[in-house]
Design a protein around this motif. Structure first.
Motif, PDB file in Angstrom:
ATOM      1  N   ARG A 128      22.237 -70.261 -52.179  1.00 44.89           N
ATOM      2  CA  ARG A 128      22.323 -71.132 -51.002  1.00 44.89           C
ATOM      3  C   ARG A 128      21.871 -70.397 -49.744  1.00 44.89           C
ATOM      4  NH1 ARG A 128      24.961 -75.907 -51.223  1.00 44.89           N
ATOM      5  NH2 ARG A 128      23.524 -76.301 -49.530  1.00 44.89           N
ATOM      6  N   SER A 129      22.188 -69.090 -49.662  1.00 47.05           N
ATOM      7  CA  SER A 129      21.823 -68.346 -48.453  1.00 47.05           C
ATOM      8  C   SER A 129      20.312 -68.258 -48.291  1.00 47.05           C
ATOM      9  CB  SER A 129      22.421 -66.945 -48.500  1.00 47.05           C
ATOM     10  OG  SER A 129      21.701 -66.144 -49.406  1.00 47.05           O
ATOM     11  N   LEU A 130      19.576 -68.451 -49.392  1.00 46.88           N
ATOM     12  CA  LEU A 130      18.116 -68.413 -49.300  1.00 46.88           C
ATOM     13  C   LEU A 130      17.536 -69.775 -48.942  1.00 46.88           C
ATOM     14  CD1 LEU A 130      17.451 -66.215 -52.415  1.00 46.88           C
ATOM     15  CD2 LEU A 130      16.891 -65.614 -50.064  1.00 46.88           C
ATOM     16  N   GLY A 131      18.390 -70.740 -48.698  1.00 47.07           N
ATOM     17  CA  GLY A 131      17.900 -72.048 -48.303  1.00 47.07           C
ATOM     18  C   GLY A 131      17.673 -73.000 -49.469  1.00 47.07           C
ATOM     19  N   LEU A 132      18.122 -72.622 -50.672  1.00 46.56           N
ATOM     20  CA  LEU A 132      18.007 -73.558 -51.797  1.00 46.56           C
ATOM     21  C   LEU A 132      19.093 -74.614 -51.668  1.00 46.56           C
ATOM     22  CD1 LEU A 132      17.449 -71.050 -54.736  1.00 46.56           C
ATOM     23  CD2 LEU A 132      15.742 -72.475 -53.652  1.00 46.56           C
TER      24      LEU A 132
END
Ligand code: ATP
Ligand code: MG
Lengths: 249, 366
Positions: free
Chosen positions: B269-273
């Motif tokens: 999630r932190s990578l924007g997924l």
């Protein structure tokens, strides 16, 4: 002075009854490197996770580049394209090769083509000297290599600020410097960074400002020479004394 | 202050007494085996080929039994030598011999146990003049029932494969629904919980009755409109099994998804997924690896439970063997059906064990 890139105002955060962040105010300007220091449990990780919207806050506001980044109605996936975060435990995906770890988010979240993403990833890997590991799985890499891949994975999204949460504390001492070198290079390139660390020597050397968190509050914030040579608050003095006694400064 | 030592004098046991007992035990077991082999031989049928095969087998078993005596004698020889070495003051050599002796005795114990089981089986199957073998394993009936059994088994295989594919998909949907976050999803989450509780709680036979017999009576579309009654019952049977096994397998999926550490979600999630992309690319692929063993276990059970459709009147392998059993007045067709199931499930189980071992080796190594 220009607008701060990250603007944190009166942020409160509770985990159940536990009042973890008790009214944090903090600004990070573009190209600044701000180090968060403080005793274990003071809320460093929590603050970083809130900025990345991995944790909701209950009061106050966080703005990134002038855009609201906390509360309702925030496009978190879009926010995270600007804000990269790297964790103490790397959190690489064990079922993907190093290359795939790095290209997954650029392809899926940014919509890059596979070859563009691969180019980007290989450039990053070459820069950190790990291009020969592109097709290995993470568990074949040393801790230091894994952490550098994790940083590269965050960088592949071309974020405008990087949040680093104690990225060296799970590493053997002899692997710490290779990761810190990578952060030094990022700082030299002008990357805006907010990092939690227990490496006081490194904090002193690399940061523009150092922020001492104590029991969920910003106890003291100053330039590194100042905070390390003449800390104002009694809590900061005691913390730094214990660090020096433990031989870590 | 170092406390004075309380070590005892060196202890030594040459293992001789146990070895002597071992020799007698080996001889006793061997004579028991020979008696059982003889009993069996006297009930073997008159067919020449059967006699030849049986004779070869019996001799092989007899020779295998001899190895028990061999181990017993080795144990005794080493024990004797250990005693002599100890008296001569060669303590280390004596201990080595005693250890050898114990190793041989352990082998004897293993072989002895195996022989006792073989003896029991031989005596059991030759009881009543070999009548048991006649009832369960009559070679003539077996070959005569083979075509019908295979035809029936083909239906089981078709039901199994269709149901398995559908279960895999359906259960994943149920598992994901159970994991949906937010208040809006609460009603469907609850439905998913009720579904898996109910269908894990009701015996599969009852579900099969209700669906295969009940749906046509109630005229449930689209099944009621099917012209081909065999096809209708086939799909109803598949539906019943999917309902039952979907409940089990969704629990397996859920456990697998929950076993993936939250830091993986945080990383993704932190990578924007998005939540969905995180599931699709990070959580599910890792969960699948972990749940493969329990998943295959459920599929083995599903494969066996295809036999239950015979209760609803489908002529599968059990239905066929039932017909044949009544025709021959002999249980050999049922035994043949069991053999066919084993021919599928045993390779499956072995494969499963191999997967589990490989997984363990990998997680332990890294
Ligand atoms: N997910 C969570 N649920 C409940 N409480 C939590 C959670 N994460 C952190 N906390 C609590 O919040 C407080 C601050 O934790 P945090 O991890 O932010 O500290 P930290 O400054 O990063 O400490 P360290 O230097 O040990 O990493 C602690 O009291 C911790 O127990
Ligand atoms: Mg922390």
């Amino acid at each position: 002075m220009t607008e701060p890139f990250i603007e944190i105002k009166q942020v409160h955060k509770w985990f159940g009854e536990n009042h973890v962040l008790q009214g944090i105010d903090l600004e990070v300007h573009e190209h600044e490197v701000v180090c968060l220091i403080g005793p274990s449990g003071c809320g460093k990780s929590t603050l970083l996770r809130c900025i990345n919207a991995l944790e909701p806050i209950q009061e106050g506001s966080i703005r990134v580049d002038g855009e609201q980044a906390s509360g309702r109605g925030v496009d978190v996936n879009w926010l995270r394209q600007d804000v990269g975060i790297v964790f103490q435990s790397y959190n690489l995906f064990p079922h993907m090769t190093v290359l795939r770890n790095i290209t997954l988010a650029p392809i899926k979240a940014l919509g890059l083509s596979k070859s563009e993403a691969t180019d980007r990833a290989m450039t990053l890997l070459k820069r950190i000297g790990l291009d020969n590991k592109a097709n290995d799985y993470p568990d074949r890499l040393s801790g230091g290599q894994q952490q550098r891949v994790a940083i590269a994975r965050a960088l592949a999204m071309r974020p405008r600020v990087m949040l680093l949460d104690e990225i060296t504390s799970a590493l053997d001492p002899e692997l710490v410097h290779e990761v810190l070198n990578m952060v030094r290079e990022l700082a030299a390139d002008g990357m805006t960074m907010l990092l939690a660390t227990h490496e006081m020597g490194f904090a002193k050397e690399v940061s523009s400002r150092v922020c001492f968190l104590y029991q969920g509050k910003v106890e003291e914030i100053a330039e590194p020479q100042e905070i390390f040579s003449s800390p104002k608050s009694a809590h900061t003095q005691r913390f730094l004394k214990s660090i020096i006694e433990a031989g870590r400064l | 202050m170092v406390p004075s030592s309380t070590r005892t004098a060196p202890h030594f046991s040459s293992n001789r007494v146990k070895s002597i007992i071992g020799v007698f035990a080996a001889l006793g077991i061997e004579s028991l085996l020979i008696y059982a082999l003889h009993q069996y031989w006297s009930t073997v049928g008159l067919l020449d080929t059967a006699r030849a095969v049986a004779l070869g087998l019996l001799i092989a078993i007899g020779l295998f039994g001899m190895s028990g005596c061999w181990y017993a004698s080795r144990a005794l020889i080493h024990a004797q030598r250990a005693d002599k070495q100890w008296r001569a003051g060669h303590h280390q050599a004596a201990r080595i011999d005693a250890e050898e002796s114990r190793t041989h005795l352990a082998s004897l114990a293993g072989i002895g146990l195996a022989i006792l089981i073989v003896v029991f089986l031989l005596l059991f199957t030759s009881a009543n003049g070999g009548k048991i073998r006649q009832v369960f394993l009559n070679g003539d009936f077996l070959s005569r029932s083979r075509p019908a059994l295979l035809r029936g088994f083909w239906l089981n295989i078709k039901i199994f494969v269709t149901a398995q594919v559908l279960v895999t998909i359906w259960a994943l949907l149920v598992a994901i629904v159970r994991q949906l976050p937010g208040r809006g999803a609460a009603p469907v989450r609850l439905l998913a919980v009720i579904y898996s509780d109910v269908f894990r709680g009701v015996p599969a036979v009852i579900v099969i009755y209700a669906v295969v017999l009940g749906f046509p009576l109630a005229g449930v579309p689209p099944f009621a409109d099917m012209q081909d009654k065999d096809l209708q019952r086939f799909w109803l049977a598949v539906l019943a099994l999917v309902l039952v096994y979907g409940a089990y397998v969704s629990e397996v999926y859920r456990a697998g998804i929950e076993s993936i550490h939250w830091s993986q979600t945080a990383g993704a999630r932190s990578l924007g997924l998005s939540q969905w992309q995180t599931y699709r690319h990070v959580i599910v692929p890792q969960a699948v690896r972990r749940i493969l063993p329990p998943l295959l276990n459920d599929f083995i059970a599903l494969q066996k439970d295809t036999a239950l459709v015979s209760f609803a009147g489908l002529v599968d392998i059990v239905g066929q063997s039932n017909l044949l059993k009544n025709r021959f007045f002999n249980l050999t067709p049922v035994f043949g059906a069991a053999l066919l199931f084993l021919a599928v499930t045993i390779p499956f189980t072995r494969f499963l064990d191999y997967l589990i071992r490989r997984d363990q080796a990998r997680t332990q190594a890294g």
